[in-house]
Scaffold this active site. Structure first.
Site, PDB file in Angstrom:
ATOM      1  N   SER A  38       0.814  -1.225   0.000  1.00  0.00           N
ATOM      2  CA  SER A  38       0.000   0.000   0.000  1.00  0.00           C
ATOM      3  C   SER A  38       0.844   1.269   0.000  1.00  0.00           C
ATOM      4  O   SER A  38       1.649   1.506   0.907  1.00  0.00           O
ATOM      5  CB  SER A  38      -0.912   0.014   1.230  1.00  0.00           C
ATOM      6  OG  SER A  38      -1.845  -1.035   1.178  1.00  0.00           O
ATOM      7  N   HIS A  91      -5.225  -9.129  -2.695  1.00  0.00           N
ATOM      8  CA  HIS A  91      -5.620  -9.560  -1.361  1.00  0.00           C
ATOM      9  C   HIS A  91      -6.803 -10.511  -1.405  1.00  0.00           C
ATOM     10  O   HIS A  91      -7.634 -10.439  -2.323  1.00  0.00           O
ATOM     11  CB  HIS A  91      -6.014  -8.346  -0.496  1.00  0.00           C
ATOM     12  CG  HIS A  91      -5.009  -7.235  -0.486  1.00  0.00           C
ATOM     13  ND1 HIS A  91      -4.934  -6.305  -1.499  1.00  0.00           N
ATOM     14  CD2 HIS A  91      -4.056  -6.906   0.423  1.00  0.00           C
ATOM     15  CE1 HIS A  91      -3.961  -5.442  -1.216  1.00  0.00           C
ATOM     16  NE2 HIS A  91      -3.417  -5.785  -0.066  1.00  0.00           N
ATOM     17  N   TYR A  93      -9.310 -10.281   0.534  1.00  0.00           N
ATOM     18  CA  TYR A  93     -10.545  -9.523   0.756  1.00  0.00           C
ATOM     19  C   TYR A  93     -11.080  -8.859  -0.512  1.00  0.00           C
ATOM     20  O   TYR A  93     -12.213  -8.385  -0.540  1.00  0.00           O
ATOM     21  CB  TYR A  93     -10.367  -8.489   1.875  1.00  0.00           C
ATOM     22  CG  TYR A  93      -9.361  -7.386   1.609  1.00  0.00           C
ATOM     23  CD1 TYR A  93      -9.634  -6.350   0.726  1.00  0.00           C
ATOM     24  CD2 TYR A  93      -8.137  -7.363   2.284  1.00  0.00           C
ATOM     25  CE1 TYR A  93      -8.720  -5.334   0.501  1.00  0.00           C
ATOM     26  CE2 TYR A  93      -7.223  -6.353   2.071  1.00  0.00           C
ATOM     27  CZ  TYR A  93      -7.510  -5.346   1.181  1.00  0.00           C
ATOM     28  OH  TYR A  93      -6.604  -4.340   0.957  1.00  0.00           O
ATOM     29  N   GLU A  94     -10.265  -8.828  -1.586  1.00  0.00           N
ATOM     30  CA  GLU A  94     -10.755  -8.303  -2.860  1.00  0.00           C
ATOM     31  C   GLU A  94     -11.600  -9.330  -3.604  1.00  0.00           C
ATOM     32  O   GLU A  94     -12.217  -9.010  -4.617  1.00  0.00           O
ATOM     33  CB  GLU A  94      -9.580  -7.877  -3.740  1.00  0.00           C
ATOM     34  CG  GLU A  94      -8.799  -6.692  -3.212  1.00  0.00           C
ATOM     35  CD  GLU A  94      -7.608  -6.370  -4.084  1.00  0.00           C
ATOM     36  OE1 GLU A  94      -7.787  -5.685  -5.113  1.00  0.00           O
ATOM     37  OE2 GLU A  94      -6.493  -6.832  -3.764  1.00  0.00           O
ATOM     38  N   ALA A 121       2.546  -2.419   4.309  1.00  0.00           N
ATOM     39  CA  ALA A 121       2.248  -1.596   5.477  1.00  0.00           C
ATOM     40  C   ALA A 121       1.602  -2.483   6.526  1.00  0.00           C
ATOM     41  O   ALA A 121       0.806  -3.362   6.193  1.00  0.00           O
ATOM     42  CB  ALA A 121       1.301  -0.457   5.094  1.00  0.00           C
ATOM     43  N   SER A 225      -1.523  -8.893   3.982  1.00  0.00           N
ATOM     44  CA  SER A 225      -0.893  -9.263   2.709  1.00  0.00           C
ATOM     45  C   SER A 225       0.451  -9.938   2.906  1.00  0.00           C
ATOM     46  O   SER A 225       0.916 -10.123   4.031  1.00  0.00           O
ATOM     47  CB  SER A 225      -0.708  -8.004   1.845  1.00  0.00           C
ATOM     48  OG  SER A 225       0.205  -7.115   2.479  1.00  0.00           O
ATOM     49  N   ASN A 248       0.846   2.420  11.794  1.00  0.00           N
ATOM     50  CA  ASN A 248      -0.035   2.790  12.913  1.00  0.00           C
ATOM     51  C   ASN A 248       0.246   1.874  14.090  1.00  0.00           C
ATOM     52  O   ASN A 248       0.836   0.797  13.930  1.00  0.00           O
ATOM     53  CB  ASN A 248      -1.518   2.653  12.512  1.00  0.00           C
ATOM     54  CG  ASN A 248      -1.890   1.228  12.135  1.00  0.00           C
ATOM     55  OD1 ASN A 248      -1.593   0.772  11.023  1.00  0.00           O
ATOM     56  ND2 ASN A 248      -2.525   0.516  13.048  1.00  0.00           N
TER      57      ASN A 248
END
Length: 295
Positions: A38, A91, A93-94, A121, A225, A248
């Site tokens: 990302s 991914h 989730y896609e 990330a 990922s 984060n």
């Protein structure tokens, strides 16, 4: 190429067709592949003599659908090292199968690539990690794999690798050492960490209870990922180095008010863009001069 299911939906003929198409379209013969997560497509900026192909124009190739993933395959050279960059990855989730998620890795193998640098990330779980740190991945936990979502499920193709590949050395120790050495030379040693990465399927970010569980399991960061790609790369006999940008801090406290979002992730990748690009550029060049004694 949207299909469901965890078993392989791509034939050897599919891989061969795509590989031959690319070899006919470019004179580049990459030895190193860089998979950009990302917001990290800018890592290709360090290459020269570039030739770019959009994913949608490549036969059998999946297409990125997530913000921050440009969706281009970029061939080029760094110093005298031929390389290829994936600007964006795929991914679960896609809606893609794990065969499709890892499709490019087997193409790289057939093109003659011998080393893969994966980047992504992730959220920092280790209390000592700070936002903006770059974690060298020394090992991973494949949570989807525990549930049977594994890229090597289904019939094994011996042309790529053995039925039961060892994963205890998935991330090359020699390349990890090289990453530390290069970081010292570039003056960015203070932002590097080393740790265990955990993959979850997403697309939601983790609950506090889930994050606490991952901390107990020994995970230092978590993302959605790269583990399938690493698994297939190892199955194919490729050397792997993994770098994960901590974008984060994962919440472990119910009283904490901050909430992570994808925009924040992309902002942090921009903040570390220059450091990451210099690090990756140096590693691409140097890894070909650095034989792996454990391979």
């Amino acid at each position: 190429m949207h299909t469901k299911g965890s078993c392989c939906c791509c034939s050897f003929e599919d891989y061969k067709l795509t590989t031959e198409w690319l070899l006919n379209q470019t004179s580049h013969r990459p030895k190193v592949a860089v998979i950009c997560g990302s917001g990290l497509g800018l890592l290709a900026d360090g290459a020269s003599n570039k030739q770019t192909f959009r994913y949608q124009d490549i036969p059998n190739f999946p297409v990125s659908t997530v913000a921050g993933h440009e969706g281009c395959l970029v061939f080029g050279t760094i110093e005298d090292t031929p390389c290829v960059f994936m600007q964006g990855l795929f991914h679960l989730y896609e809606g893609y199968s794990l065969c499709q998620v890892t499709f490019p890795v087997r193409i790289f193998k057939l093109m003659g690539v011998d080393s893969v640098l994966v980047t992504n990330a992730s959220g920092g779980i280790c209390p000592d990690f700070k936002v903006g740190d770059i974690m060298i991945i020394k090992d991973h936990v494949n949570l989807p794999g525990f549930a049977g979502q594994h890229p090597l499920c289904g019939p094994n193709d011996e042309r790529f690798g053995i039925r039961f590949p060892c994963m205890s050395d998935a991330y090359s120790k020699d390349l990890r050492t090289l990453a530390w050495d290069v970081s010292v030379e570039l003056g960015c040693r203070d932002v590097l960490r080393e740790g265990v990465y955990c993959m979850v399927s997403g697309p939601n970010f983790e609950t506090i209870a889930e994050a606490r569980m991952l901390l107990i399991l020994g995970c230092d960061s978590v993302g959605m990922s790269i583990v399938p790609e690493v698994t297939v790369a190892k199955h194919c006999g490729l050397r792997v180095l993994g770098l994960s940008l901590i974008t984060n801090k994962v919440s472990l406290d119910y009283s904490r008010e901050e909430k992570v979002n994808h925009e924040e992730v992309l902002e942090i990748t921009q903040m570390r863009a220059e450091v990451l690009q210099r690090l990756v550029t140096a590693l691409v060049h140097r890894c070909q001069q650095h034989p792996d004694n454990t391979h």
